[in-house]
Design an enzyme around this catalytic site. Structure first.
Site, PDB file in Angstrom:
ATOM      1  N   GLU A   1      -8.133  -9.905  13.522  1.00  0.00           N
ATOM      2  CA  GLU A   1      -7.435  -9.143  12.471  1.00  0.00           C
ATOM      3  C   GLU A   1      -7.977  -9.534  11.099  1.00  0.00           C
ATOM      4  OE1 GLU A   1      -5.603  -6.514  12.972  1.00  0.00           O
ATOM      5  OE2 GLU A   1      -5.799  -6.864  15.106  1.00  0.00           O
TER       6      GLU A   1
ATOM      7  N   TRP B   1     -10.845  -7.498  10.707  1.00  0.00           N
ATOM      8  CA  TRP B   1     -10.593  -6.125  10.232  1.00  0.00           C
ATOM      9  C   TRP B   1     -10.487  -6.082   8.713  1.00  0.00           C
ATOM     10  CZ3 TRP B   1     -11.074  -1.420  12.259  1.00  0.00           C
ATOM     11  CH2 TRP B   1     -11.165  -1.309  13.658  1.00  0.00           C
TER      12      TRP B   1
ATOM     13  N   TRP C   1      -5.111  20.737   5.689  1.00  0.00           N
ATOM     14  CA  TRP C   1      -3.883  20.001   5.345  1.00  0.00           C
ATOM     15  C   TRP C   1      -2.872  20.952   4.724  1.00  0.00           C
ATOM     16  CZ3 TRP C   1      -4.113  15.608   7.683  1.00  0.00           C
ATOM     17  CH2 TRP C   1      -5.296  14.867   7.730  1.00  0.00           C
TER      18      TRP C   1
ATOM     19  N   ASN D   1       2.788  -3.756  10.691  1.00  0.00           N
ATOM     20  CA  ASN D   1       1.574  -2.988  10.993  1.00  0.00           C
ATOM     21  C   ASN D   1       1.780  -1.899  12.041  1.00  0.00           C
ATOM     22  OD1 ASN D   1      -1.370  -2.501  10.893  1.00  0.00           O
ATOM     23  ND2 ASN D   1      -1.262  -3.247  13.011  1.00  0.00           N
TER      24      ASN D   1
ATOM     25  N   TRP E   1      -3.936  12.436   4.262  1.00  0.00           N
ATOM     26  CA  TRP E   1      -3.836  10.974   4.230  1.00  0.00           C
ATOM     27  C   TRP E   1      -3.807  10.438   2.806  1.00  0.00           C
ATOM     28  CZ3 TRP E   1      -7.783   8.182   1.953  1.00  0.00           C
ATOM     29  CH2 TRP E   1      -9.053   8.769   1.890  1.00  0.00           C
TER      30      TRP E   1
ATOM     31  N   TRP F   1      -5.881   4.083   6.197  1.00  0.00           N
ATOM     32  CA  TRP F   1      -5.402   5.471   6.184  1.00  0.00           C
ATOM     33  C   TRP F   1      -6.430   6.413   6.795  1.00  0.00           C
ATOM     34  CZ3 TRP F   1      -0.937   7.747   6.151  1.00  0.00           C
ATOM     35  CH2 TRP F   1       0.169   7.054   5.669  1.00  0.00           C
TER      36      TRP F   1
HETATM   37  P1  FAD Z   1      -1.222 -10.287  10.470  1.00  0.00           P
HETATM   38  O1  FAD Z   1      -0.985  -9.510  11.676  1.00  0.00           O
HETATM   39  O2  FAD Z   1      -0.585 -11.646  10.393  1.00  0.00           O
HETATM   40  O3  FAD Z   1      -2.733 -10.364  10.149  1.00  0.00           O
HETATM   41  C1  FAD Z   1      -3.351 -11.384   9.349  1.00  0.00           C
HETATM   42  C2  FAD Z   1      -4.155 -10.766   8.235  1.00  0.00           C
HETATM   43  O4  FAD Z   1      -5.216  -9.963   8.764  1.00  0.00           O
HETATM   44  C3  FAD Z   1      -3.358  -9.829   7.350  1.00  0.00           C
HETATM   45  O5  FAD Z   1      -2.647 -10.545   6.373  1.00  0.00           O
HETATM   46  C4  FAD Z   1      -4.443  -8.941   6.764  1.00  0.00           C
HETATM   47  O6  FAD Z   1      -5.086  -9.544   5.665  1.00  0.00           O
HETATM   48  C5  FAD Z   1      -5.428  -8.838   7.921  1.00  0.00           C
HETATM   49  N1  FAD Z   1      -5.204  -7.610   8.683  1.00  0.00           N
HETATM   50  C6  FAD Z   1      -4.399  -7.443   9.762  1.00  0.00           C
HETATM   51  N2  FAD Z   1      -4.499  -6.188  10.237  1.00  0.00           N
HETATM   52  C7  FAD Z   1      -5.367  -5.548   9.437  1.00  0.00           C
HETATM   53  C8  FAD Z   1      -5.895  -4.223   9.415  1.00  0.00           C
HETATM   54  N3  FAD Z   1      -5.557  -3.314  10.336  1.00  0.00           N
HETATM   55  N4  FAD Z   1      -6.768  -3.891   8.453  1.00  0.00           N
HETATM   56  C9  FAD Z   1      -7.147  -4.791   7.514  1.00  0.00           C
HETATM   57  N5  FAD Z   1      -6.686  -6.064   7.501  1.00  0.00           N
HETATM   58  C10 FAD Z   1      -5.817  -6.437   8.440  1.00  0.00           C
HETATM   59  N6  FAD Z   1      -3.307  -4.279   4.785  1.00  0.00           N
HETATM   60  C11 FAD Z   1      -3.403  -4.756   3.529  1.00  0.00           C
HETATM   61  O7  FAD Z   1      -3.611  -5.960   3.349  1.00  0.00           O
HETATM   62  N7  FAD Z   1      -3.266  -3.932   2.451  1.00  0.00           N
HETATM   63  C12 FAD Z   1      -3.022  -2.589   2.580  1.00  0.00           C
HETATM   64  O8  FAD Z   1      -2.938  -1.872   1.572  1.00  0.00           O
HETATM   65  C13 FAD Z   1      -2.882  -2.070   3.904  1.00  0.00           C
HETATM   66  N8  FAD Z   1      -2.595  -0.757   4.104  1.00  0.00           N
HETATM   67  C14 FAD Z   1      -2.456  -0.276   5.389  1.00  0.00           C
HETATM   68  C15 FAD Z   1      -2.178   1.085   5.581  1.00  0.00           C
HETATM   69  C16 FAD Z   1      -2.028   1.593   6.870  1.00  0.00           C
HETATM   70  C17 FAD Z   1      -1.752   3.063   7.070  1.00  0.00           C
HETATM   71  C18 FAD Z   1      -2.168   0.731   7.983  1.00  0.00           C
HETATM   72  C19 FAD Z   1      -2.018   1.261   9.376  1.00  0.00           C
HETATM   73  C20 FAD Z   1      -2.465  -0.603   7.803  1.00  0.00           C
HETATM   74  C21 FAD Z   1      -2.618  -1.140   6.509  1.00  0.00           C
HETATM   75  N9  FAD Z   1      -2.915  -2.503   6.293  1.00  0.00           N
HETATM   76  C22 FAD Z   1      -3.046  -2.967   5.008  1.00  0.00           C
HETATM   77  C23 FAD Z   1      -3.251  -3.393   7.419  1.00  0.00           C
HETATM   78  C24 FAD Z   1      -2.086  -4.184   8.043  1.00  0.00           C
HETATM   79  O9  FAD Z   1      -1.011  -3.332   8.312  1.00  0.00           O
HETATM   80  C25 FAD Z   1      -1.598  -5.326   7.176  1.00  0.00           C
HETATM   81  O10 FAD Z   1      -2.682  -6.110   6.748  1.00  0.00           O
HETATM   82  C26 FAD Z   1      -0.636  -6.235   7.967  1.00  0.00           C
HETATM   83  O11 FAD Z   1       0.464  -5.496   8.417  1.00  0.00           O
HETATM   84  C27 FAD Z   1      -0.160  -7.365   7.091  1.00  0.00           C
HETATM   85  O12 FAD Z   1       0.807  -8.135   7.737  1.00  0.00           O
HETATM   86  P2  FAD Z   1       0.486  -9.635   8.167  1.00  0.00           P
HETATM   87  O13 FAD Z   1      -0.089 -10.375   7.013  1.00  0.00           O
HETATM   88  O14 FAD Z   1       1.694 -10.183   8.800  1.00  0.00           O
HETATM   89  O15 FAD Z   1      -0.651  -9.396   9.234  1.00  0.00           O
END
Ligand code: FAD
Length: 476
Positions: A276, A279, A307, A342, A360, A383
């Site tokens: 993650e 990602w 759209w 997420n 989106w 997105w």
């Molecule tokens: P954890 O599950 O604990 O993951 C650890 C870290 O990994 C996160 O803090 C984050 O930095 C990174 N990470 C995890 N999943 C993703 C992912 N899919 N893409 C990129 N990085 C990821 N994340 C943002 O930081 N900023 C945003 O603006 C953002 N917008 C999003 C919009 C949509 C529509 C979706 C589906 C996802 C988005 N995310 C975004 C990704 C993800 O949802 C969040 O990073 C995550 O929910 C943060 O919670 P956590 O720190 O507990 O994540």
């Protein structure tokens, strides 16, 4: 002998530990730590309300760590920095690199101007595990698919840098009290109306808050992350995203905190968590190599996607009044806490672009304003992924059914009940589809649909078909 003075320019690295630029600046001699709030918004985007709230508290926390020495300014760094170099009598400046396209251009110009005037300007990597310019395919082009990018391009090529210890000593240069610092309050980052009370209860911006979340995750959730991360009512993820966005913790600190604790574990939970972070890297990578990512479809085929515009439906989605409980719970979580789980981000995203057939960009903009972790790279990439127009995106025809998603990931309806308390008394059987409940059951639960809780604003089956038909037009 006079000790040289350098400016340490804090940006998205609001921390003292594992801050390569700060370490390098301290090695040179005395420092003047500064932060500049760039109100020229050269990318056409001011930070959203939630981001501003976080930034205020994060700067306040950093200032405390720097014993009140942080000098805060508002304005255009391109004009401010040369002036500050002079007024602080600085020999050089240090910063950690940022990767948004406009930041890259701005920083290049600043560096060039300073070097032309015989100043030293040093930039470091303090925000990414693998910098995007170094990761390319054998043919010299950028990766477009996550797995080969992460495995071949990153993991097999180089281990991330191990975190640095904080500077042994920080010596501050003397700065006149009337040094022109605008001060934190002048940035005007806090809301004028009191919407932040519920957010304040949930979050502790700053380096200590980040360290607490990381320690808590390692102790309680890391080993169960693979399954736990999909349950929105559980505390199964690290909640580090805003801390990472503002650089209160580096991805290297997180990566090695996990590695040092669990070794080179083949535990699927650990592997999944690290991926993650991968990602996050991939999002920055895409933004670096494809700078139009926030504005244009990565897959140009989507440029002619039909759209809809529907202000009423958009508003119902934003406010959590769509009549689909898991969607409404997610949108209300976002509004009340500045965060959304997420799994639910994917569900509300799919509902917006597929069931409502709204672009989106609408979702991206709303998230930009309301998420504490709003991040140009991760938000645009995610997105586009949800919409099907992005790199390595979910195929458009795979449309989440929000009822099934709710029943699978919020079995007992705990998450829905928390954010849609008006559904509290409804049994588990109907919590994700109240419109299917017999009227006697609704009555017993104290719900009249359309009154206490909305009727669904779309028919899920018909809107699914409408989305598939729209997608079909891209093939014609
Ligand atoms: P954890 O599950 O604990 O993951 C650890 C870290 O990994 C996160 O803090 C984050 O930095 C990174 N990470 C995890 N999943 C993703 C992912 N899919 N893409 C990129 N990085 C990821 N994340 C943002 O930081 N900023 C945003 O603006 C953002 N917008 C999003 C919009 C949509 C529509 C979706 C589906 C996802 C988005 N995310 C975004 C990704 C993800 O949802 C969040 O990073 C995550 O929910 C943060 O919670 P956590 O720190 O507990 O994540």
């Amino acid at each position: 002998m006079t000790v040289p003075v350098s400016i340490m320019w804090f940006r998205q690295d609001l921390r003292v530990k594992d801050n390569p630029a700060l370490n390098a600046a301290c090695d040179m001699g005395k420092i003047v730590p500064i932060y500049i709030y760039d109100d020229t918004a050269p990318n056409g985007r001011e930070p959203g309300g939630a981001s501003k709230w976080w930034l205020h508290h994060s700067l306040s926390s950093l200032n405390k760590r720097l014993n009140g020495h942080l000098q805060i300014f508002k304005g255009d760094p391109q004009t401010l920095i040369p002036k500050l170099m002079k007024s602080f009598n600085a020999k050089g400046i240090f910063w950690n690199r940022c990767y948004e396209p406009w930041q890259i251009n701005r920083d290049k110009t600043i560096k060039k101007t300073l070097i032309e005037h015989d100043y030293e300007a040093h930039s470091c990597n303090g925000s990414l595990l693998w910098e995007p310019m170094k990761v390319l395919k054998k043919d010299g082009t950028p990766y477009r698919v996550f797995t080969p990018y992460y495995k071949k391009g990153c993991l097999q090529v180089e281990e991330p840098r191990y975190p640095k210890a904080p500077p042994a000593r920080i010596t501050y240069a003397d700065v006149d009290n009337d040094s022109d610092s605008d001060g934190l309050t002048s940035l005007d980052l806090l809301p004028t109306i009191n919407w932040d009370a519920t957010i304040e209860k949930e979050w502790s911006p700053g380096e200590d808050g980040a360290a607490d979340n990381l320690a808590d995750f390692i102790e309680n959730s890391a080993r169960k992350y693979k399954d736990g991360r999909d349950i929105p009512s559980a505390n199964g993820t690290s909640r580090l995203s805003p801390h990472l966005h503002f650089g209160e913790v580096s991805p290297n600190q997180v990566w090695y905190a996990i590695k040092d604790k669990f070794g080179n574990s083949e535990d699927k939970s650990i592997e999944t968590y690290l991926s993650e972070l991968g990602w996050r890297e991939f999002s920055y990578y895409l933004l670096f190599h494809f700078p139009t990512l926030p504005n244009k479809n990565f897959n140009e085929k989507f440029d002619k996607f039909p759209w809809r515009t529907d202000a009423k439906a958009l508003k119902a989605w934003q406010k959590g009044n769509t009549g689909i409980p898991i969607v409404d719970a997610g949108m209300r979580e976002l509004w009340q806490t500045g965060y959304m789980h997420n799994r639910v981000r994917m569900i509300v995203g799919s509902f917006l672009v597929k069931n409502l057939l709204l672009s989106w960009h609408e979702g991206e903009r709303w998230f930009w304003d309301t998420l504490l972790d709003a991040d140009l790279a991760s938000n645009s990439a995610s997105w586009q992924w949800v919409a099907g127009s992005g790199a390595d995106a979910a195929p458009y025809f795979r449309i989440f059914n929000p009822i099934l998603q709710g029943e699978k990931f919020d079995k007992k309806g705990n998450y829905v009940r928390k954010y849609c308390p008006e559904l509290n008394k409804l049994s588990d059987k109907y919590i994700h589809k109240p419109w299917e409940a017999p009227s006697a059951i609704l009555k017993d639960a104290g719900i009249e649909l359309g009154k206490e809780y909305p009727k669904p604003i779309v028919d899920l089956k018909a809107s699914r078909q409408r989305a598939l038909d729209a997608f079909q037009t891209l093939k014609e």
